[in-house]
Design a protein around this motif. Structure first.
Motif, short mmCIF file in Angstrom:
data_model
loop_
_atom_site.label_atom_id
_atom_site.label_comp_id
_atom_site.label_asym_id
_atom_site.label_seq_id
_atom_site.Cartn_x
_atom_site.Cartn_y
_atom_site.Cartn_z
N GLU A 8 0.82 -1.21 0.00
CA GLU A 8 0.00 0.00 0.00
C GLU A 8 0.86 1.27 0.00
N ILE A 9 1.93 1.28 0.78
CA ILE A 9 2.77 2.49 0.81
C ILE A 9 3.54 2.64 -0.50
N LEU A 10 3.96 1.53 -1.11
CA LEU A 10 4.62 1.62 -2.42
C LEU A 10 3.67 2.20 -3.45
N HIS A 11 2.41 1.77 -3.41
CA HIS A 11 1.42 2.29 -4.36
C HIS A 11 1.16 3.78 -4.12
N LYS A 12 1.22 4.21 -2.88
CA LYS A 12 1.04 5.63 -2.58
C LYS A 12 2.23 6.45 -3.07
N VAL A 13 3.42 5.91 -2.93
CA VAL A 13 4.65 6.60 -3.33
C VAL A 13 4.83 6.61 -4.85
N ALA A 14 4.35 5.59 -5.53
CA ALA A 14 4.59 5.43 -6.97
C ALA A 14 4.31 6.70 -7.78
N PRO A 15 3.15 7.29 -7.68
CA PRO A 15 2.92 8.49 -8.50
C PRO A 15 3.79 9.68 -8.08
N LEU A 16 4.25 9.67 -6.85
CA LEU A 16 5.07 10.78 -6.35
C LEU A 16 6.50 10.73 -6.87
N VAL A 17 7.00 9.53 -7.17
CA VAL A 17 8.38 9.40 -7.66
C VAL A 17 8.46 8.90 -9.10
N ASN A 18 7.31 8.62 -9.70
CA ASN A 18 7.28 8.08 -11.07
C ASN A 18 8.07 8.93 -12.06
N VAL A 136 18.79 5.75 -4.47
CA VAL A 136 18.13 6.84 -5.20
C VAL A 136 16.64 6.90 -4.84
N LEU A 137 15.97 5.76 -4.81
CA LEU A 137 14.55 5.76 -4.47
C LEU A 137 14.33 6.26 -3.04
N GLN A 138 15.16 5.80 -2.13
CA GLN A 138 15.00 6.23 -0.74
C GLN A 138 15.28 7.73 -0.60
N THR A 139 16.25 8.23 -1.31
CA THR A 139 16.54 9.67 -1.28
C THR A 139 15.36 10.45 -1.83
N GLN A 143 12.97 13.25 0.20
CA GLN A 143 12.87 14.62 -0.28
C GLN A 143 11.44 15.07 -0.56
N LEU A 144 10.49 14.16 -0.46
CA LEU A 144 9.09 14.54 -0.68
C LEU A 144 8.64 15.51 0.42
N ALA A 145 7.82 16.44 0.04
CA ALA A 145 7.30 17.43 0.99
C ALA A 145 6.38 16.74 2.00
N PRO A 146 6.33 17.25 3.23
CA PRO A 146 5.45 16.67 4.24
C PRO A 146 3.98 16.62 3.80
N ALA A 147 3.57 17.54 2.95
CA ALA A 147 2.19 17.53 2.45
C ALA A 147 1.93 16.33 1.54
N GLU A 148 3.00 15.83 0.91
CA GLU A 148 2.87 14.68 0.02
C GLU A 148 2.94 13.35 0.79
N LEU A 149 3.83 13.32 1.79
CA LEU A 149 4.06 12.08 2.54
C LEU A 149 4.54 12.46 3.94
N SER A 150 3.85 11.97 4.95
CA SER A 150 4.25 12.27 6.33
C SER A 150 5.56 11.54 6.66
N ASN A 151 6.19 11.94 7.75
CA ASN A 151 7.42 11.27 8.18
C ASN A 151 7.20 9.79 8.43
N ASP A 152 6.07 9.43 9.07
CA ASP A 152 5.78 8.01 9.31
C ASP A 152 5.62 7.25 8.00
N GLU A 153 4.98 7.89 7.03
CA GLU A 153 4.81 7.25 5.71
C GLU A 153 6.16 7.13 5.00
N LYS A 154 7.02 8.12 5.16
CA LYS A 154 8.36 8.05 4.55
C LYS A 154 9.14 6.88 5.14
N ALA A 156 7.89 4.16 6.47
CA ALA A 156 7.26 2.93 5.96
C ALA A 156 7.67 2.69 4.50
N ALA A 157 7.70 3.75 3.70
CA ALA A 157 8.05 3.62 2.28
C ALA A 157 9.50 3.18 2.12
#
Length: 179
Positions: A8-18, A136-139, A143-154, A156-157
């Motif tokens: 689920e977290i990978l699917h949430k991150v996918a459009p943000l780093v695609n 690179v993916l973890q970096t 670097q995603l803004a907190p509005a895009e992904l919370s620290n807890d979500e980061k 988990a991702a």
């Protein structure tokens, strides 16, 4: 211990780093080209990857924009996107990732590879490439803004990316290591 929350977290991150994936792949190949030993594998391997265009006769003539490298980058981009968007619950994704590991040893694991020369890439190159992609993916996630992904979500991702990369690494290693 990869599970539904990881998917689920990978699917949430996918459009943000695609949109970063093309640059990640370009950067990966630029890194591999810094060393003749890893560049040479891409030059020699060009005849094995199904590319049927012209291949430079000398290593020095192989560039990051050579047609066979552009061809190979397409597959790497597809793999990276698949890592972030797959349905891991079906088992098909793990089978695909296992086939990716197998195919780098020279064994024909995909139907579309049945009529091409075998692809043989040293395990070292596979593992190093996975390490680079993970970093690179973890970096990018950090670097995603907190509005895009919370620290807890980061957190988990990053954990989910680590798990997938290490599983892929294992699915490479098992076909190289004779135990």
């Amino acid at each position: 211990m990869f599970g539904t929350p990881d998917q689920e977290i990978l699917h949430k991150v996918a459009p943000l780093v695609n949109d970063l994936i093309p640059q990640v792949v370009d950067d990966l190949y630029a890194k591999l080209f810094e060393f003749d030993v890893t560049k040479q594998v891409r030059w020699r391997g060009s005849i094995w990857c199904g590319f049927d265009g012209p291949i430079p006769s000398r290593l020095e003539d192989l560039t990051l924009d050579s047609p066979q490298l552009v061809y190979r980058k397409i597959f790497m981009k597809s793999w990276a996107r698949r890592v972030l968007t797959s349905d891991y619950s079906s088992g098909k994704t793990w089978a695909y990732m296992d086939k990716v590991g197998i195919m780098h040893t020279g064994v024909k694991s995909f139907r579309h590879r049945n009529h091409v020369a075998p692809l043989v890439v040293p395990y070292r190159d596979c593992a190093l490439s996975l390490g680079w992609v993970q970093t690179v993916l973890q970096t990018a996630i950090l670097q995603l803004a907190p509005a895009e992904l919370s620290n807890d979500e980061k957190i988990a991702a990053i954990g989910a990316v680590s798990k997938v990369i290490w599983i892929q690494n294992d699915l490479f290693a098992r076909h190289y290591v004779d135990e």
